[in-house]
Design a protein around this motif. Structure first.
Motif, short mmCIF file in Angstrom:
data_model
loop_
_atom_site.label_atom_id
_atom_site.label_comp_id
_atom_site.label_asym_id
_atom_site.label_seq_id
_atom_site.Cartn_x
_atom_site.Cartn_y
_atom_site.Cartn_z
N ASP A 172 19.69 -5.32 -8.46
CA ASP A 172 18.77 -4.97 -9.53
C ASP A 172 18.48 -6.19 -10.41
OD1 ASP A 172 17.25 -2.84 -10.97
OD2 ASP A 172 18.58 -3.48 -12.60
N PHE A 173 19.51 -6.95 -10.73
CA PHE A 173 19.34 -8.13 -11.59
C PHE A 173 18.42 -9.18 -10.95
CE2 PHE A 173 23.73 -7.56 -13.82
CZ PHE A 173 23.24 -6.49 -14.52
N ILE A 174 18.57 -9.41 -9.64
CA ILE A 174 17.78 -10.48 -9.02
C ILE A 174 16.30 -10.11 -8.86
CG2 ILE A 174 19.71 -11.65 -7.88
CD1 ILE A 174 18.80 -10.35 -5.24
N LYS A 175 15.95 -8.89 -9.18
CA LYS A 175 14.53 -8.51 -9.16
C LYS A 175 13.77 -9.21 -10.30
CE LYS A 175 15.22 -3.90 -7.24
NZ LYS A 175 15.26 -2.47 -7.57
N THR A 176 14.47 -9.46 -11.41
CA THR A 176 13.80 -10.03 -12.58
C THR A 176 14.45 -11.32 -13.09
OG1 THR A 176 15.15 -8.64 -14.04
CG2 THR A 176 12.99 -7.77 -13.38
N MET A 177 15.51 -11.77 -12.42
CA MET A 177 16.23 -12.97 -12.86
C MET A 177 16.41 -13.93 -11.69
SD MET A 177 19.44 -11.24 -14.84
CE MET A 177 19.24 -9.77 -15.80
N THR A 178 16.71 -15.18 -12.03
CA THR A 178 17.10 -16.11 -10.98
C THR A 178 18.49 -15.72 -10.50
OG1 THR A 178 18.22 -17.66 -12.47
CG2 THR A 178 15.83 -17.99 -12.13
N GLN A 179 18.91 -16.27 -9.36
CA GLN A 179 20.25 -15.96 -8.85
C GLN A 179 21.32 -16.36 -9.86
OE1 GLN A 179 21.39 -17.53 -5.04
NE2 GLN A 179 20.77 -15.67 -3.99
N ASN A 180 21.17 -17.53 -10.48
CA ASN A 180 22.17 -17.99 -11.46
C ASN A 180 22.22 -17.09 -12.69
OD1 ASN A 180 23.18 -20.08 -9.93
ND2 ASN A 180 21.82 -21.62 -10.82
N GLU A 181 21.06 -16.66 -13.17
CA GLU A 181 21.04 -15.74 -14.32
C GLU A 181 21.69 -14.41 -13.96
OE1 GLU A 181 16.88 -17.06 -16.57
OE2 GLU A 181 16.81 -15.64 -14.89
#
Length: 195
Positions: A150-159
Motif C-alpha cells: 500500500d505504501f509503495i503506491k504513493t511513496m518511493t521504496q525508501n520512503e
C-alpha cells in the motif's frame, strides 16, 4: 549439512479474510489474539508477555519486551483499539491474554503461552487444509506485506521502508530489507516489455 529454516508463508487476501470470518464465528478470542499479530505486529512470544498494564488506553500505546530490545513501545492503531474490551477497571498485573479471557491469571512460561495459541490455531489450519508452512506468524508477514504494498503506491521504496520500519520494529534498514525479501513482499513490476 546446512539446514533451511521453515518459512511461514503469507496468506492471500481472500484466505486471510476467510480465516478471520471463520474465527469470528468459531473462536473470537483467538481472532483477537491474531489481530494483535496483524495490527500491532507483535510476535506471539511478545503477546504472551503482555500484562493489562502494558496497554495504555489513554495514550493508545503498548509497552513490551521485544526480541531485540528490553523495552519497546508501539502505538495501538485505531483498527485494533476498537477491538479491545474496557481495560480501565482491570488489575494492571493481570495477563492480557489467557486461554479464555482478556485480563486474567495465566501462570505458565512464555513459550507455553505461545505454543498454546499455536496449537489452538491448528484447528483453524485443519479446517482450511493448510500445511506446516502456514501458522500464526504468517499473519505478521501478511500484514507487513499489505502495508508495504500500500505504501509503495504513493511513496518511493525508501520512503515506504522508512515508514514501515517504525511500524514493524526492525532496527535497521538492512534487517527490514532482508525480511521483506524473505517474505517476498518486494516483487518487481512486470518486466515482459524488456524481454
Amino acid at each position: 549439512m546446512k539446514s533451511t529454516p521453515e518459512r511461514n508463508k503469507t496468506y492471500s487476501n481472500t484466505l486471510q479474510q476467510e480465516i478471520f470470518e471463520y474465527m469470528e464465528t468459531h473462536d473470537p478470542h483467538l481472532l483477537l489474539y491474531v489481530k494483535f499479530l496483524c495490527y500491532s505486529f507483535l510476535r506471539p512470544i511478545e503477546i504472551g508477555r503482555l500484562k493489562v498494564g502494558d496497554v495504555d488506553v489513554v495514550n493508545r500505546i503498548i509497552t513490551f519486551k521485544a526480541k531485540n530490545s528490553p523495552v519497546k513501545t508501539k502505538i495501538i492503531p485505531d483498527i485494533l483499539f476498537k477491538e479491545l474490551p474496557d481495560l480501565s477497571k482491570m488489575d494492571k498485573n493481570l495477563d492480557l491474554f489467557t486461554p479464555d479471557t482478556i485480563g486474567g491469571v495465566w501462570d505458565t512460561e512464555e513459550t507455553h503461552k505461545r505454543d498454546y495459541f499455536s496449537k489452538r490455531f491448528k484447528k483453524v489450519k485443519e479446517h482450511f487444509n493448510l500445511d506446516k508452512n502456514y501458522g500464526l506468524y504468517s499473519f505478521r508477514h501478511t500484514f507487513i506485506t499489505k502495508l508495504y504494498n500500500d505504501f509503495i503506491k504513493t511513496m518511493t521504496q525508501n520512503e515506504a521502508k522508512s515508514k514501515l520500519m517504525l511500524i514493524s520494529g526492525h532496527k535497521t534498514m538492512d534487517a527490514l530489507d532482508k525480511y521483506l525479501r524473505d517474505i517476498d513482499a518486494m516483487l518487481p513490476e512486470d518486466y515482459s516489455g524488456s524481454l
